[in-house]
Design a protein around this motif. Structure first.
Motif, PDB file in Angstrom:
ATOM      1  N   UNK A 117       0.824  -1.203   0.000  1.00 52.86           N
ATOM      2  CA  UNK A 117       0.000   0.000   0.000  1.00 52.86           C
ATOM      3  C   UNK A 117       0.863   1.261   0.000  1.00 52.86           C
ATOM      4  N   UNK A 118       1.925   1.261   0.784  1.00 51.04           N
ATOM      5  CA  UNK A 118       2.805   2.435   0.852  1.00 51.04           C
ATOM      6  C   UNK A 118       3.522   2.657  -0.479  1.00 51.04           C
ATOM      7  N   UNK A 119       3.980   1.592  -1.088  1.00 50.97           N
ATOM      8  CA  UNK A 119       4.686   1.704  -2.375  1.00 50.97           C
ATOM      9  C   UNK A 119       3.723   2.169  -3.466  1.00 50.97           C
ATOM     10  N   UNK A 120       2.501   1.634  -3.457  1.00 52.21           N
ATOM     11  CA  UNK A 120       1.518   2.000  -4.482  1.00 52.21           C
ATOM     12  C   UNK A 120       1.140   3.477  -4.403  1.00 52.21           C
ATOM     13  N   UNK A 121       1.126   4.041  -3.208  1.00 54.85           N
ATOM     14  CA  UNK A 121       0.748   5.433  -3.046  1.00 54.85           C
ATOM     15  C   UNK A 121       1.911   6.403  -2.992  1.00 54.85           C
ATOM     16  N   UNK A 122       3.121   5.914  -3.143  1.00 55.03           N
ATOM     17  CA  UNK A 122       4.307   6.761  -2.997  1.00 55.03           C
ATOM     18  C   UNK A 122       4.555   7.628  -4.226  1.00 55.03           C
ATOM     19  N   UNK A 151       8.895   0.412   6.018  1.00 59.77           N
ATOM     20  CA  UNK A 151       7.658   1.193   5.935  1.00 59.77           C
ATOM     21  C   UNK A 151       7.845   2.571   6.563  1.00 59.77           C
ATOM     22  N   UNK A 152       8.501   2.631   7.714  1.00 62.83           N
ATOM     23  CA  UNK A 152       8.761   3.926   8.353  1.00 62.83           C
ATOM     24  C   UNK A 152       9.627   4.811   7.466  1.00 62.83           C
ATOM     25  N   UNK A 153      10.610   4.212   6.794  1.00 65.81           N
ATOM     26  CA  UNK A 153      11.466   4.981   5.888  1.00 65.81           C
ATOM     27  C   UNK A 153      10.687   5.558   4.713  1.00 65.81           C
ATOM     28  N   UNK A 154       9.777   4.766   4.171  1.00 67.93           N
ATOM     29  CA  UNK A 154       8.948   5.250   3.054  1.00 67.93           C
ATOM     30  C   UNK A 154       8.054   6.390   3.536  1.00 67.93           C
ATOM     31  N   UNK A 155       7.435   6.216   4.697  1.00 73.06           N
ATOM     32  CA  UNK A 155       6.558   7.254   5.243  1.00 73.06           C
ATOM     33  C   UNK A 155       7.338   8.538   5.522  1.00 73.06           C
ATOM     34  N   UNK A 156       8.543   8.389   6.060  1.00 71.53           N
ATOM     35  CA  UNK A 156       9.383   9.561   6.352  1.00 71.53           C
ATOM     36  C   UNK A 156       9.722  10.302   5.060  1.00 71.53           C
ATOM     37  N   UNK A 157      10.074   9.575   4.026  1.00 70.46           N
ATOM     38  CA  UNK A 157      10.402  10.196   2.730  1.00 70.46           C
ATOM     39  C   UNK A 157       9.174  10.913   2.166  1.00 70.46           C
ATOM     40  N   UNK A 158       8.006  10.295   2.284  1.00 76.82           N
ATOM     41  CA  UNK A 158       6.780  10.902   1.763  1.00 76.82           C
ATOM     42  C   UNK A 158       6.459  12.211   2.496  1.00 76.82           C
ATOM     43  N   UNK A 159       6.674  12.229   3.807  1.00 77.27           N
ATOM     44  CA  UNK A 159       6.429  13.470   4.563  1.00 77.27           C
ATOM     45  C   UNK A 159       7.364  14.578   4.107  1.00 77.27           C
ATOM     46  N   UNK A 160       8.629  14.243   3.886  1.00 77.29           N
ATOM     47  CA  UNK A 160       9.592  15.245   3.427  1.00 77.29           C
ATOM     48  C   UNK A 160       9.247  15.734   2.032  1.00 77.29           C
ATOM     49  N   UNK A 161       8.818  14.838   1.168  1.00 78.29           N
ATOM     50  CA  UNK A 161       8.484  15.216  -0.215  1.00 78.29           C
ATOM     51  C   UNK A 161       7.242  16.096  -0.254  1.00 78.29           C
ATOM     52  N   UNK A 162       6.360  15.944   0.719  1.00 79.26           N
ATOM     53  CA  UNK A 162       5.119  16.720   0.747  1.00 79.26           C
ATOM     54  C   UNK A 162       5.328  18.158   1.220  1.00 79.26           C
TER      55      UNK A 162
END
Length: 65
Positions: free
Chosen positions: A25-30, A53-64
């Motif tokens: 789910x995290x990869x699909x929405x990244x 998963x935490x690393x992906x979420x952290x990257x997404x927050x920074x990108x946002x």
């Protein structure tokens, strides 16, 4: 015999399907393209899926931002 430089779409989908559901789910929405084979290799080497998963979420927050 010559090897492919890139895995086939079917191999990529099999690697994606083998990942735990939260990671899929995290990869699909990244916003960034993640290689499911690389993620699978990290898990096989002992990395916890929750850590990835935490690393992906952290990257997404920074990108946002």
């Amino acid at each position: 015999m010559m090897q492919r430089a890139r895995p086939s779409p079917a191999e990529t989908m099999r690697a994606f399907d083998s990942l735990p559901k939260p990671l899929r789910q995290a990869i699909a929405g990244a916003a960034f393209v993640y290689d499911p084979k690389e993620i699978s290799a990290r898990i096989l080497n002992g990395r916890k899926p929750e850590t990835i998963l935490r690393g992906i979420a952290r990257y997404e927050r920074r990108a946002a931002q």
